[in-house]
Scaffold this motif. Structure first.
Motif, PDB file in Angstrom:
ATOM      1  N   ILE A  10      14.286  57.721  57.869  1.00 40.89           N
ATOM      2  CA  ILE A  10      15.592  57.040  57.866  1.00 40.89           C
ATOM      3  C   ILE A  10      16.668  57.909  57.215  1.00 40.89           C
ATOM      4  CG2 ILE A  10      15.237  55.665  55.757  1.00 40.89           C
ATOM      5  CD1 ILE A  10      16.588  53.335  57.421  1.00 40.89           C
ATOM      6  N   ILE A  11      16.288  58.703  56.221  1.00 34.73           N
ATOM      7  CA  ILE A  11      17.275  59.611  55.607  1.00 34.73           C
ATOM      8  C   ILE A  11      17.740  60.621  56.653  1.00 34.73           C
ATOM      9  CG2 ILE A  11      17.629  61.428  53.884  1.00 34.73           C
ATOM     10  CD1 ILE A  11      15.623  59.911  52.077  1.00 34.73           C
ATOM     11  N   VAL A  12      16.800  61.204  57.373  1.00 35.64           N
ATOM     12  CA  VAL A  12      17.174  62.205  58.382  1.00 35.64           C
ATOM     13  C   VAL A  12      18.023  61.553  59.482  1.00 35.64           C
ATOM     14  CG1 VAL A  12      16.293  63.836  60.103  1.00 35.64           C
ATOM     15  CG2 VAL A  12      15.203  63.680  57.852  1.00 35.64           C
ATOM     16  N   ALA A  13      17.703  60.325  59.823  1.00 36.50           N
ATOM     17  CA  ALA A  13      18.518  59.617  60.832  1.00 36.50           C
ATOM     18  C   ALA A  13      19.956  59.461  60.335  1.00 36.50           C
ATOM     19  CB  ALA A  13      17.900  58.256  61.143  1.00 36.50           C
ATOM     20  N   MET A  14      20.128  59.170  59.045  1.00 27.09           N
ATOM     21  CA  MET A  14      21.495  59.051  58.510  1.00 27.09           C
ATOM     22  C   MET A  14      22.191  60.405  58.471  1.00 27.09           C
ATOM     23  SD  MET A  14      21.364  56.121  55.516  1.00 27.09           S
ATOM     24  CE  MET A  14      19.996  56.810  54.576  1.00 27.09           C
ATOM     25  N   LEU A  15      21.451  61.461  58.123  1.00 25.76           N
ATOM     26  CA  LEU A  15      22.051  62.801  58.108  1.00 25.76           C
ATOM     27  C   LEU A  15      22.514  63.202  59.518  1.00 25.76           C
ATOM     28  CD1 LEU A  15      19.523  64.684  55.784  1.00 25.76           C
ATOM     29  CD2 LEU A  15      21.827  63.949  55.177  1.00 25.76           C
ATOM     30  N   ALA A  16      21.758  62.763  60.522  1.00 28.98           N
ATOM     31  CA  ALA A  16      22.071  63.146  61.911  1.00 28.98           C
ATOM     32  C   ALA A  16      23.173  62.278  62.526  1.00 28.98           C
ATOM     33  CB  ALA A  16      20.804  63.034  62.763  1.00 28.98           C
ATOM     34  N   ASP A  17      23.389  61.099  61.966  1.00 28.48           N
ATOM     35  CA  ASP A  17      24.343  60.142  62.553  1.00 28.48           C
ATOM     36  C   ASP A  17      25.745  60.438  62.029  1.00 28.48           C
ATOM     37  OD1 ASP A  17      25.571  58.026  63.770  1.00 28.48           O
ATOM     38  OD2 ASP A  17      24.914  56.555  62.279  1.00 28.48           O
ATOM     39  N   ASP A  18      26.280  61.582  62.485  1.00 25.18           N
ATOM     40  CA  ASP A  18      27.475  62.119  61.846  1.00 25.18           C
ATOM     41  C   ASP A  18      27.966  63.268  62.724  1.00 25.18           C
ATOM     42  OD1 ASP A  18      28.592  62.674  58.769  1.00 25.18           O
ATOM     43  OD2 ASP A  18      28.334  64.489  59.965  1.00 25.18           O
ATOM     44  N   PRO A  19      29.270  63.396  62.933  1.00 21.50           N
ATOM     45  CA  PRO A  19      29.748  64.460  63.834  1.00 21.50           C
ATOM     46  C   PRO A  19      29.293  65.851  63.399  1.00 21.50           C
ATOM     47  CG  PRO A  19      31.565  63.009  63.161  1.00 21.50           C
ATOM     48  CD  PRO A  19      30.363  62.589  62.372  1.00 21.50           C
ATOM     49  N   LEU A  20      29.210  66.085  62.069  1.00 20.18           N
ATOM     50  CA  LEU A  20      28.810  67.414  61.597  1.00 20.18           C
ATOM     51  C   LEU A  20      27.296  67.562  61.567  1.00 20.18           C
ATOM     52  CD1 LEU A  20      31.341  67.693  58.638  1.00 20.18           C
ATOM     53  CD2 LEU A  20      31.389  69.057  60.725  1.00 20.18           C
ATOM     54  N   ASP A  49      24.703  65.693  50.284  1.00 18.01           N
ATOM     55  CA  ASP A  49      24.049  64.847  51.293  1.00 18.01           C
ATOM     56  C   ASP A  49      24.228  63.349  51.045  1.00 18.01           C
ATOM     57  OD1 ASP A  49      23.244  67.133  52.566  1.00 18.01           O
ATOM     58  OD2 ASP A  49      21.209  67.118  51.762  1.00 18.01           O
ATOM     59  N   VAL A  50      25.459  62.955  50.804  1.00 19.85           N
ATOM     60  CA  VAL A  50      25.759  61.525  50.625  1.00 19.85           C
ATOM     61  C   VAL A  50      25.969  60.912  52.008  1.00 19.85           C
ATOM     62  CG1 VAL A  50      27.315  59.839  49.561  1.00 19.85           C
ATOM     63  CG2 VAL A  50      26.958  62.074  48.465  1.00 19.85           C
ATOM     64  N   ARG A  51      25.233  59.881  52.292  1.00 18.97           N
ATOM     65  CA  ARG A  51      25.407  59.179  53.570  1.00 18.97           C
ATOM     66  C   ARG A  51      25.221  57.682  53.357  1.00 18.97           C
ATOM     67  NH1 ARG A  51      26.219  63.731  54.591  1.00 18.97           N
ATOM     68  NH2 ARG A  51      25.771  64.940  56.468  1.00 18.97           N
ATOM     69  N   VAL A  52      25.983  56.905  54.121  1.00  9.49           N
ATOM     70  CA  VAL A  52      25.772  55.461  54.193  1.00  9.49           C
ATOM     71  C   VAL A  52      25.576  55.130  55.671  1.00  9.49           C
ATOM     72  CG1 VAL A  52      26.826  53.188  53.840  1.00  9.49           C
ATOM     73  CG2 VAL A  52      27.084  54.964  52.093  1.00  9.49           C
ATOM     74  N   ALA A  53      24.580  54.324  55.973  1.00  7.48           N
ATOM     75  CA  ALA A  53      24.300  53.956  57.369  1.00  7.48           C
ATOM     76  C   ALA A  53      25.579  53.407  58.007  1.00  7.48           C
ATOM     77  CB  ALA A  53      23.177  52.922  57.409  1.00  7.48           C
ATOM     78  N   SER A  54      25.843  53.824  59.241  1.00  8.77           N
ATOM     79  CA  SER A  54      27.154  53.552  59.857  1.00  8.77           C
ATOM     80  C   SER A  54      27.463  52.053  59.912  1.00  8.77           C
ATOM     81  CB  SER A  54      27.228  54.188  61.242  1.00  8.77           C
ATOM     82  OG  SER A  54      26.129  53.785  62.016  1.00  8.77           O
ATOM     83  N   HIS A  55      26.434  51.206  60.081  1.00  5.18           N
ATOM     84  CA  HIS A  55      26.699  49.769  60.175  1.00  5.18           C
ATOM     85  C   HIS A  55      26.834  49.104  58.809  1.00  5.18           C
ATOM     86  CE1 HIS A  55      22.388  50.278  59.712  1.00  5.18           C
ATOM     87  NE2 HIS A  55      22.316  49.034  59.290  1.00  5.18           N
ATOM     88  N   CYS A  56      26.769  49.893  57.733  1.00  7.11           N
ATOM     89  CA  CYS A  56      26.815  49.322  56.383  1.00  7.11           C
ATOM     90  C   CYS A  56      27.982  49.855  55.563  1.00  7.11           C
ATOM     91  CB  CYS A  56      25.520  49.635  55.641  1.00  7.11           C
ATOM     92  SG  CYS A  56      24.075  48.949  56.448  1.00  7.11           S
ATOM     93  N   ARG A  57      28.953  50.462  56.239  1.00 10.60           N
ATOM     94  CA  ARG A  57      30.052  51.070  55.476  1.00 10.60           C
ATOM     95  C   ARG A  57      31.019  50.001  54.982  1.00 10.60           C
ATOM     96  NH1 ARG A  57      30.028  56.313  59.208  1.00 10.60           N
ATOM     97  NH2 ARG A  57      28.004  57.005  58.461  1.00 10.60           N
ATOM     98  N   SER A  58      31.885  50.428  54.061  1.00 18.47           N
ATOM     99  CA  SER A  58      32.933  49.545  53.479  1.00 18.47           C
ATOM    100  C   SER A  58      32.364  48.362  52.705  1.00 18.47           C
ATOM    101  CB  SER A  58      33.898  49.040  54.571  1.00 18.47           C
ATOM    102  OG  SER A  58      34.366  50.108  55.343  1.00 18.47           O
ATOM    103  N   ARG A  59      31.141  48.546  52.191  1.00 19.86           N
ATOM    104  CA  ARG A  59      30.555  47.498  51.343  1.00 19.86           C
ATOM    105  C   ARG A  59      30.371  47.985  49.911  1.00 19.86           C
ATOM    106  NH1 ARG A  59      25.096  45.798  54.466  1.00 19.86           N
ATOM    107  NH2 ARG A  59      25.976  45.368  56.516  1.00 19.86           N
ATOM    108  N   GLY A  60      30.885  49.164  49.624  1.00 23.23           N
ATOM    109  CA  GLY A  60      30.755  49.690  48.262  1.00 23.23           C
ATOM    110  C   GLY A  60      29.443  50.402  47.995  1.00 23.23           C
ATOM    111  N   ILE A  61      28.647  50.649  49.049  1.00 28.12           N
ATOM    112  CA  ILE A  61      27.345  51.305  48.839  1.00 28.12           C
ATOM    113  C   ILE A  61      27.535  52.763  48.415  1.00 28.12           C
ATOM    114  CG2 ILE A  61      25.197  52.007  49.996  1.00 28.12           C
ATOM    115  CD1 ILE A  61      25.653  49.425  51.784  1.00 28.12           C
TER     116      ILE A  61
END
Lengths: 155, 155
Positions: free
Chosen positions: A19-29, A92-104
């Motif tokens: 899941i960490i790698v999935a979050m790292l990959a879910d990003d334009p860069l 390597d700070v990432r927040v899952a795209s569907h969980c943003r703007s919640r202060g995570i």
């Protein structure tokens, strides 16, 4: 998962790698840099073992309602400058795209700053890509200054 | 010391600490952060021991004609991103003020880049203060891109 349930920051485990790698990959860069396969390439597992063995590195995840929704890597680096105070580097700070703007992201960053203080660092530093204007605003809100140019050389 | 004699890059030793700290302090940004006393505050020696013990950190000096004329710290940081490739972080690069423009900084930086390649990093990164325009030009000449904003939080 309830969007308003408590966020827990904990050390990443081997079964979080996917899941960490999935979050790292879910990003334009990040999308061009990672390889999402099942199973993941062994290089990710080797890297995880190297991180786990290093007492100066903490790879953590944010978990909400039992689901991993964010990650951050913190390195505490000894060095002579600033009278021998260690430095903290956030990566390597990432927040899952569907969980943003919640202060995570904020809870992850504040966790890292608190760790840096506890380890008697005098400086926390990070590089954020020139195009990540939201990230720059986010870190400024937490007290970070855009004081430096982050220079990179990629092989 | 002959200005044109060979520059040797070697691991810093305990008896180099004084001259390294003097170089860190001989700088508009560093002068307010260091404490040049004889003997130096013990925090510098503790930090040196922490650096020496860490297999991922190399603090090196450039020596010319038997005299230390520069320093650099290189951290090789494991992490999951970029398919688990380690990252290299360059910190605390200094060349003694009377020895500049002789290519010593370039030899230090090229040594660090070569080490990063040897350790199979895919990325070398560093932060350089917004006011250090000469440093930015220098790193661009070596192939670094000013791709990121370097953000810092000082306690």
């Amino acid at each position: 998962m309830l969007a308003n349930s408590a966020v827990v920051i904990r050390r990443a485990r081997r079964d979080d790698i996917q899941i960490i790698v999935a979050m790292l990959a879910d990003d334009p860069l990040g999308s061009g840099r990672e390889r999402i396969e099942h199973p993941l390439p062994p290089s990710y597992f080797r890297a995880f073992e190297a991180v786990e063995k290093d007492p100066n590195i903490q790879l953590v995840v944010a978990e909400q309602g039992g689901v991993v929704v964010g990650c951050l890597q913190l390195c505490i680096l000894p060095g002579l400058s600033s009278q021998g105070a260690s430095r903290a580097l956030i990566e390597d700070v990432r927040v899952a795209s569907h969980c943003r703007s919640r202060g995570i992201g904020e809870q992850l960053a504040q966790w890292a700053v608190a760790q840096a203080r506890a380890r008697e660092c005098r400086l926390v530093e990070l590089l954020t890509h020139n195009t990540r204007l939201d990230a720059q605003r986010f870190y400024k809100r937490l007290g970070f200054q855009p004081s430096h140019v982050g220079m990179t050389l990629r092989f």
